[in-house]
Design a protein around this motif. Structure first.
Motif, PDB file in Angstrom:
ATOM      1  N   THR A  93       0.814  -1.217   0.000  1.00 14.05           N
ATOM      2  CA  THR A  93       0.000   0.000   0.000  1.00 14.05           C
ATOM      3  C   THR A  93       0.844   1.263   0.000  1.00 14.05           C
ATOM      4  OG1 THR A  93      -0.054   0.013   2.418  1.00 14.05           O
ATOM      5  CG2 THR A  93      -1.817  -1.194   1.290  1.00 14.05           C
ATOM      6  N   SER A  94       0.157   2.370  -0.112  1.00 16.73           N
ATOM      7  CA  SER A  94       0.761   3.687   0.086  1.00 16.73           C
ATOM      8  C   SER A  94      -0.283   4.570   0.767  1.00 16.73           C
ATOM      9  CB  SER A  94       1.196   4.305  -1.238  1.00 16.73           C
ATOM     10  OG  SER A  94       1.785   5.570  -1.042  1.00 16.73           O
ATOM     11  N   PRO A  95      -0.026   5.026   2.011  1.00 14.11           N
ATOM     12  CA  PRO A  95       1.116   4.775   2.886  1.00 14.11           C
ATOM     13  C   PRO A  95       1.328   3.274   3.150  1.00 14.11           C
ATOM     14  CG  PRO A  95      -0.275   6.517   3.762  1.00 14.11           C
ATOM     15  CD  PRO A  95      -1.029   5.882   2.654  1.00 14.11           C
ATOM     16  N   ALA A  96       2.560   2.932   3.498  1.00 13.75           N
ATOM     17  CA  ALA A  96       2.954   1.532   3.555  1.00 13.75           C
ATOM     18  C   ALA A  96       2.424   0.824   4.788  1.00 13.75           C
ATOM     19  CB  ALA A  96       4.482   1.446   3.547  1.00 13.75           C
ATOM     20  N   ASN A  97       2.194  -0.493   4.616  1.00 13.40           N
ATOM     21  CA  ASN A  97       2.050  -1.404   5.750  1.00 13.40           C
ATOM     22  C   ASN A  97       3.439  -1.800   6.233  1.00 13.40           C
ATOM     23  OD1 ASN A  97      -0.795  -1.650   5.938  1.00 13.40           O
ATOM     24  ND2 ASN A  97      -0.820  -3.074   4.220  1.00 13.40           N
ATOM     25  N   TYR A  98       3.579  -2.021   7.542  1.00 13.97           N
ATOM     26  CA  TYR A  98       4.854  -2.483   8.082  1.00 13.97           C
ATOM     27  C   TYR A  98       4.579  -3.483   9.190  1.00 13.97           C
ATOM     28  CZ  TYR A  98       3.927   0.884  11.845  1.00 13.97           C
ATOM     29  OH  TYR A  98       3.359   1.578  12.880  1.00 13.97           O
ATOM     30  N   PHE A  99       5.531  -4.366   9.406  1.00 19.32           N
ATOM     31  CA  PHE A  99       5.341  -5.382  10.439  1.00 19.32           C
ATOM     32  C   PHE A  99       6.693  -5.919  10.877  1.00 19.32           C
ATOM     33  CE2 PHE A  99       5.362  -7.555   6.408  1.00 19.32           C
ATOM     34  CZ  PHE A  99       6.072  -8.732   6.614  1.00 19.32           C
ATOM     35  N   GLN A 100       6.711  -6.429  12.111  1.00 22.11           N
ATOM     36  CA  GLN A 100       7.881  -7.119  12.648  1.00 22.11           C
ATOM     37  C   GLN A 100       7.340  -8.219  13.548  1.00 22.11           C
ATOM     38  OE1 GLN A 100      10.414  -5.453  15.691  1.00 22.11           O
ATOM     39  NE2 GLN A 100      12.218  -5.724  14.396  1.00 22.11           N
ATOM     40  N   GLY A 101       6.748  -9.213  12.869  1.00 24.10           N
ATOM     41  CA  GLY A 101       6.001 -10.217  13.599  1.00 24.10           C
ATOM     42  C   GLY A 101       4.572  -9.729  13.799  1.00 24.10           C
ATOM     43  N   GLY A 102       3.620 -10.640  13.800  1.00 27.19           N
ATOM     44  CA  GLY A 102       2.234 -10.255  13.991  1.00 27.19           C
ATOM     45  C   GLY A 102       1.618  -9.688  12.730  1.00 27.19           C
ATOM     46  N   ASN A 103       0.543  -8.927  12.904  1.00 26.08           N
ATOM     47  CA  ASN A 103      -0.191  -8.383  11.774  1.00 26.08           C
ATOM     48  C   ASN A 103       0.472  -7.110  11.244  1.00 26.08           C
ATOM     49  OD1 ASN A 103      -2.211 -10.366  12.009  1.00 26.08           O
ATOM     50  ND2 ASN A 103      -3.272  -9.155  13.590  1.00 26.08           N
TER      51      ASN A 103
ATOM     52  N   GLY B 126       7.088  -5.504  -1.954  1.00 25.36           N
ATOM     53  CA  GLY B 126       6.619  -6.283  -0.810  1.00 25.36           C
ATOM     54  C   GLY B 126       7.723  -6.823   0.062  1.00 25.36           C
ATOM     55  N   GLY B 127       8.981  -6.607  -0.321  1.00 24.96           N
ATOM     56  CA  GLY B 127      10.088  -7.188   0.440  1.00 24.96           C
ATOM     57  C   GLY B 127      11.060  -6.161   0.977  1.00 24.96           C
ATOM     58  N   LEU B 128      10.592  -4.919   1.221  1.00 28.28           N
ATOM     59  CA  LEU B 128      11.492  -3.880   1.737  1.00 28.28           C
ATOM     60  C   LEU B 128      11.777  -4.101   3.215  1.00 28.28           C
ATOM     61  CD1 LEU B 128       9.847  -0.732   0.087  1.00 28.28           C
ATOM     62  CD2 LEU B 128      11.862  -1.993  -0.720  1.00 28.28           C
ATOM     63  N   ARG B 129      12.940  -3.632   3.640  1.00 28.24           N
ATOM     64  CA  ARG B 129      13.280  -3.630   5.067  1.00 28.24           C
ATOM     65  C   ARG B 129      13.656  -2.214   5.473  1.00 28.24           C
ATOM     66  NH1 ARG B 129      16.921  -8.102   7.528  1.00 28.24           N
ATOM     67  NH2 ARG B 129      18.559  -7.147   6.263  1.00 28.24           N
ATOM     68  N   GLN B 130      13.233  -1.864   6.660  1.00 28.45           N
ATOM     69  CA  GLN B 130      13.501  -0.516   7.164  1.00 28.45           C
ATOM     70  C   GLN B 130      14.308  -0.600   8.443  1.00 28.45           C
ATOM     71  OE1 GLN B 130      10.212   1.769   8.803  1.00 28.45           O
ATOM     72  NE2 GLN B 130      10.813   3.513   7.548  1.00 28.45           N
ATOM     73  N   ASN B 131      15.287   0.256   8.553  1.00 24.95           N
ATOM     74  CA  ASN B 131      16.128   0.318   9.736  1.00 24.95           C
ATOM     75  C   ASN B 131      15.582   1.414  10.654  1.00 24.95           C
ATOM     76  OD1 ASN B 131      18.143   0.356  11.619  1.00 24.95           O
ATOM     77  ND2 ASN B 131      19.823   0.693  10.165  1.00 24.95           N
ATOM     78  N   PRO B 132      14.980   1.052  11.795  1.00 25.53           N
ATOM     79  CA  PRO B 132      14.454   2.105  12.691  1.00 25.53           C
ATOM     80  C   PRO B 132      15.539   3.065  13.168  1.00 25.53           C
ATOM     81  CG  PRO B 132      13.622  -0.052  13.301  1.00 25.53           C
ATOM     82  CD  PRO B 132      14.717  -0.284  12.310  1.00 25.53           C
TER      83      PRO B 132
ATOM     84  N   VAL C  56       8.579  -3.801   5.356  1.00 19.65           N
ATOM     85  CA  VAL C  56       7.737  -2.736   4.819  1.00 19.65           C
ATOM     86  C   VAL C  56       7.154  -3.170   3.466  1.00 19.65           C
ATOM     87  CG1 VAL C  56       7.654  -0.330   4.041  1.00 19.65           C
ATOM     88  CG2 VAL C  56       9.127  -0.974   5.963  1.00 19.65           C
ATOM     89  N   LYS C  57       5.857  -2.939   3.278  1.00 25.66           N
ATOM     90  CA  LYS C  57       5.188  -3.183   1.992  1.00 25.66           C
ATOM     91  C   LYS C  57       4.690  -1.834   1.475  1.00 25.66           C
ATOM     92  CE  LYS C  57       3.570  -7.894   3.020  1.00 25.66           C
ATOM     93  NZ  LYS C  57       4.010  -8.572   1.799  1.00 25.66           N
TER      94      LYS C  57
ATOM     95  N   ASN D 121      10.416   8.195   2.356  1.00 23.00           N
ATOM     96  CA  ASN D 121       9.368   8.068   3.363  1.00 23.00           C
ATOM     97  C   ASN D 121       8.239   7.200   2.808  1.00 23.00           C
ATOM     98  OD1 ASN D 121       7.493   8.302   5.371  1.00 23.00           O
ATOM     99  ND2 ASN D 121       6.963  10.450   4.918  1.00 23.00           N
ATOM    100  N   PRO D 122       8.109   5.946   3.224  1.00 20.12           N
ATOM    101  CA  PRO D 122       7.039   5.102   2.694  1.00 20.12           C
ATOM    102  C   PRO D 122       5.682   5.369   3.321  1.00 20.12           C
ATOM    103  CG  PRO D 122       8.380   3.854   4.251  1.00 20.12           C
ATOM    104  CD  PRO D 122       9.001   5.219   4.136  1.00 20.12           C
ATOM    105  N   TYR D 123       5.620   6.312   4.280  1.00 25.03           N
ATOM    106  CA  TYR D 123       4.380   6.524   5.020  1.00 25.03           C
ATOM    107  C   TYR D 123       3.700   7.857   4.728  1.00 25.03           C
ATOM    108  CZ  TYR D 123       6.807   2.896   7.607  1.00 25.03           C
ATOM    109  OH  TYR D 123       7.498   1.766   7.937  1.00 25.03           O
TER     110      TYR D 123
END
Length: 908
Positions: free
Chosen positions: A243-253, A330-336, A384-385, A452-454
């Protein structure tokens, strides 16, 4: 191979009543035969004879009649054949690599099992998959008629003639000048089209000893965009978790900054949990923009009274452009935390105001921000998606080119009529992409806090996204066929005293096929995440084919003829196959005709099916049966990576494929109970085995125990959701869906026809017609020995099979005027499984009406005006997911709505 024939006396036009074009304007038949003064050939027989009638059902469609209806393309003709169950049309180029091709599919058993001929000889198959010719390449304006054989004919034509044969026949000669111009204007936005053709010719073949003529035809159509029809608003179609703004997850939904309302996003709706889904269908073209030009130049020289030399050159180019939703990542990674270990990533949700105290020398992913991570999340990178809306919708332009050159020699030597030719065919397809972006640049930009994906981009983010934009050529293909053929026929004598001579035909041919399809590796590598096209794809193969055949027509009684034929084909890649055919024609009275046939047939595996390279691509939306059984993720696995995802599948060729085999049978009766009324019933049956294909992803994911050997997971036990993750074994998990010989198909039904002519004196002449196809059974297997799956009236596999299809017509002519009205009908069916409506949702039947009027103002000039879809009937709602268009099925219905057309023709 096939010559001119007398149309007005064709019994076969009645007997094959289910294959009538929508307006039903055919040459009208009579059961009683009349003799002609020259021997001719018909589609479905190699014997040249005075008796124009054989024992096979053939329908003849006159192109001049079709032009009155506003039909200007071969695709429009095929879309209204009652025996054609499904069709790949130009609109299926949207989101797929078809090159904009359109195919014919009689009986719904596959386009590669309907043989398409031009003047009795094959065209080059569409280069992308080498399975069948693209109908868009056929010069409609040069045609005189179309002959459709609704019977298996491998005993004469070899491969592909399983569901039937469609023979497009151009004018043999033309003298003078003609020009036609027209336009189609839908009542609703988009989809306007224009067409223009010119024909010219000189020389009378009989008087001057030569004729040369040419035809140039140009057509164009505007696109119909996803916001120009309301069909995709019937439900939230084309859902995507990227999506845009992006969905993000680190485990869970998944999480989304705009959730739970998702109102701030573009085309976003809640996913029912803590994230959003994007409806992509508003970006998708209902009808792509197209521009098509075909040209034919044909010359015939009468060498002597009994011999003619012919030269023919055809060229076609079809440009098709379409668009779909922007590139998904669908396979992006973001470094907090940024690499310096001090600064927080400004675009990670929740980082604003956080205080970090990194230990010297430690890496960023050892820290957890004070807020922002979902409950229970662990330290580390965030998945990040994101969809690249800034670079706009993805678009592609497909350039499809066809060339054909024939030198032929026909004539008579003694008692033999002969026809031989050298033929060269070539098809080239190029696919060019626009609106894509470099996955490497985007990946680094999100990881390192520049993109900024969000939400809104900074100047640096905008500049980086702009620099990632990629337009270029993604893949190209070329297929070439070279053929030498010769056949001859003669009468033998009245062996059994039936009052008619037996006749024999013998023939042979040699053919060399080759094809090459390859990705542009540099460009493909940069867009693999969104296209799924392996940058290293090279599909290449060639083979030699030789064949011999013979046909014998034997009059047994004055009322009975029996015909037998046999053909042997040898392929250099898989071996030989022999196919016989026997048929009969019995006419006990002047008003009753019986005929039938039995034959075997085959469809050779295409060069693509044998030689295509191993390629990773996306499946339809699925739940991982291990990590997300029933739609619920197991402990330790996220919903966002395992539930309702497009996983990677391995596709490719198989050098051990065997031919598809068939058994065909027909039995029919035609009667004339009163003058000018003809009724016909034709029963048909096809059994197919060794079907070549891939197991449907739906079946493989529905039964992971049965198909456990097809699952190949990465070390983490996951299936990949991004093309860039394959073929690296550390990240690539996939299902194996490579080509193989599978199960079979059994289908049978009946074609029904009724024709009545009424001459009303001063009130003109009327012709009433009804042509229907009824499918009694259609069952298929997904694998050899598998269960038989019912498909009639049910969306199963990739499409439904319609129980009934009808075309009813009435046409009037009087003096300089004419008019016609036609009704078209397809029965309803149970829709396929979906996540929107409960099971057994019923797609309603689909009926449309067309009308036209003609006026021959003067001898040299005529006008035709008409309306297609008089009552502006919308396509019925369907939740199908086989095409990118949402809310209806573009393979069986027309999104244009009410459309007005006008044609003018001047002839000199």
């Amino acid at each position: 191979m096939l010559k001119e024939k007398i149309l007005s006396q064709s019994v076969r036009m009645i007997f094959s009543g289910g294959i009538v074009v929508s307006m039903g304007l055919l040459a009208h038949p009579a059961i009683a035969q009349e003799e002609t003064t020259q021997r001719v050939e018909i589609t479905g027989s190699a014997i040249k004879r005075i008796d124009a009638e054989g024992s096979v059902p053939v329908t003849v469609v006159k192109i001049d009649d079709l032009k009155k209806q506003g039909i200007t393309t071969i695709e429009q003709v095929m879309a209204n054949l009652s025996a054609a169950q499904s069709q790949q049309s130009t609109s299926q180029v949207v989101g797929l690599s078809t090159g904009g091709a359109s195919f014919a599919d009689l009986r719904g058993i596959g386009a590669n099992k309907t043989l398409v001929l031009l003047n009795g000889r094959r065209l080059a198959n569409n280069a992308y998959d080498s399975s069948a010719p693209d109908l868009n390449m056929i010069p409609f304006a040069a045609l005189e008629r179309v002959e459709v054989l609704r019977d298996g004919a491998s005993a004469l034509y070899g491969s592909d003639a399983v569901g039937g044969v469609i023979n497009f026949i151009t004018k043999k000669d033309f003298k003078g000048f003609t020009i036609t111009a027209g336009a189609d204007s839908p009542q609703h936005d988009g989809g306007k089209s224009n067409n223009f053709n010119v024909g010219f010719g000189a020389g009378d073949l009989n008087k001057d000893g030569y004729n040369i003529f040419g035809v140039i035809d140009h057509q164009s159509q505007d696109r119909v965009g996803g916001t120009q029809r309301p069909f995709n608003t019937r439900y939230s179609g084309g859902l995507s978790p990227t999506t845009s703004p992006a969905n993000y997850f680190q485990g869970g939904n998944s999480q989304n900054p705009t959730a739970p309302s998702c109102a701030a996003g573009t085309n976003l709706i809640p996913d029912g949990k803590t994230g959003c889904n994007m409806t992509t269908s508003s970006f998708v073209d209902y009808i792509p923009k197209s521009e098509r030009t075909t040209a034919l130049l044909k010359g015939t020289l009468k060498i002597s009274e009994n011999h003619e030399l012919g030269v023919e050159y055809m060229t076609s180019q079809n440009n098709v452009s379409s668009q779909i939703a922007p590139v998904p990542y669908g396979g992006l990674r973001q470094n907090p935390f940024l690499i310096d270990g001090v600064t927080a990533n400004p675009y990670y949700p929740g980082n604003s105001g956080n205080s970090f105290q990194p230990a010297p020398g430690t890496i960023s992913n050892t820290y957890v921000p004070a807020t922002g991570l979902p409950a229970g999340a662990q330290p580390g990178f965030v998945n990040v998606k994101w969809r690249d809306l800034p670079n706009g919708p993805r678009a592609d332009n497909n350039v499809n080119k066809q060339e054909r050159f024939i030198t032929s020699l026909t004539g008579t030597i003694g008692a033999w009529d002969y026809d031989g030719a050298l033929t060269w065919n070539q098809n080239k397809v190029s696919e060019n992409l626009m609106g894509y972006s470099d996955g490497g640049i985007i990946t680094k930009g999100v990881l390192n806090g520049i993109i900024n994906p969000y939400g809104a981009q900074s100047a640096a983010g905008t500049a980086l996204i702009n620099s990632a934009a990629l337009n270029g050529n993604i893949q190209n293909a070329k297929g070439t066929t070279k053929t030498a053929d010769l056949h001859a026929s003669r009468e033998l004598g009245d062996w059994l005293g039936a009052g008619r001579p037996a006749a024999l035909a013998i023939g042979g041919q040699y053919e060399k096929e080759s094809f090459l399809s390859a990705a542009n590796p540099d460009y493909a590598a940069k867009v693999v995440a969104s296209t799924g096209i392996d940058p290293n794809t090279i599909n290449e193969g060639s083979r030699n084919i030789s064949a011999l055949y013979a046909e014998l027509n034997l009059p047994v009684l004055k009322t009975l003829d029996v015909t037998v034929a046999v053909r042997e084909d040898h392929y250099s890649d898989f071996g030989s196959t022999t196919n016989p055919k026997v048929s009969f024609r019995f006419q006990p009275t002047k008003t009753v005709l019986l005929r039938g046939s039995y034959s075997t047939g085959f469809r050779a595996p295409s060069l693509y099916e044998i030689n295509s390279s191993q390629t990773y691509t996306n499946t339809t939306l699925q739940n991982d049966p291990i990590n997300c059984p029933g739609g619920s993720p197991i402990a330790g696995k996220s919903s966002a990576a395992n539930c309702q995802q497009q996983f990677q599948s391995l596709t490719g060729g198989n050098k051990n494929l065997s031919p598809e085999k068939s058994k065909n049978a027909t039995l029919g009766i035609v009667i004339e109970p009163i003058d000018n009324l003809t009724l016909g019933l034709d029963i048909w049956s096809i059994e197919l085995r060794n079907a070549i294909g891939t197991l449907p992803a739906d079946d493989v994911f529905a039964n992971n125990v049965k198909y456990a050997s097809l699952y190949h997971r990465n070390p983490a036990g996951d299936l990949a959701t991004d093309g860039s993750q394959c073929p690296d074994p550390t990240t690539c998990g996939y299902v194996d869906l490579r080509t193989q010989n599978l199960g079979g198909t059994k289908t049978n039904g009946a074609d029904i026809s009724a024709t009545y002519k009424l001459r009303a004196g001063a009130y003109g002449s009327y012709t009433f017609g009804l042509n229907s196809t009824y499918v009694n059974k259609y069952q298929y297997q997904n694998e050899a020995g598998g269960v038989w799956i019912q498909n009639v009236g049910v969306y199963s596999g990739i499409a439904p099979v319609f129980r009934w299809q009808h075309n009813a017509t009435v046409n009037w002519t009087g003096g300089a005027f004419g008019a016609g009205l036609a009704a078209h009908y397809k029965s309803g069916y149970v829709d396929g499984p979906n996540d929107v409506e409960p099971a057994n949702y019923h797609v309603p039947s689909y009926s449309t009406f067309d009308g036209y009027v003609t006026w021959n103002i003067v001898k040299a000039f005529s006008l035709t005006a008409g309306i297609r879809n008089l009552f502006d009937k919308d396509p019925p709602l369907s939740y199908q997911t086989q095409t990118f268009q949402a809310g209806y099925d573009p393979r069986f219905t027309d999104p244009l709505g009410r459309t007005y057309y006008l044609r003018g023709t001047f002839t000199y």
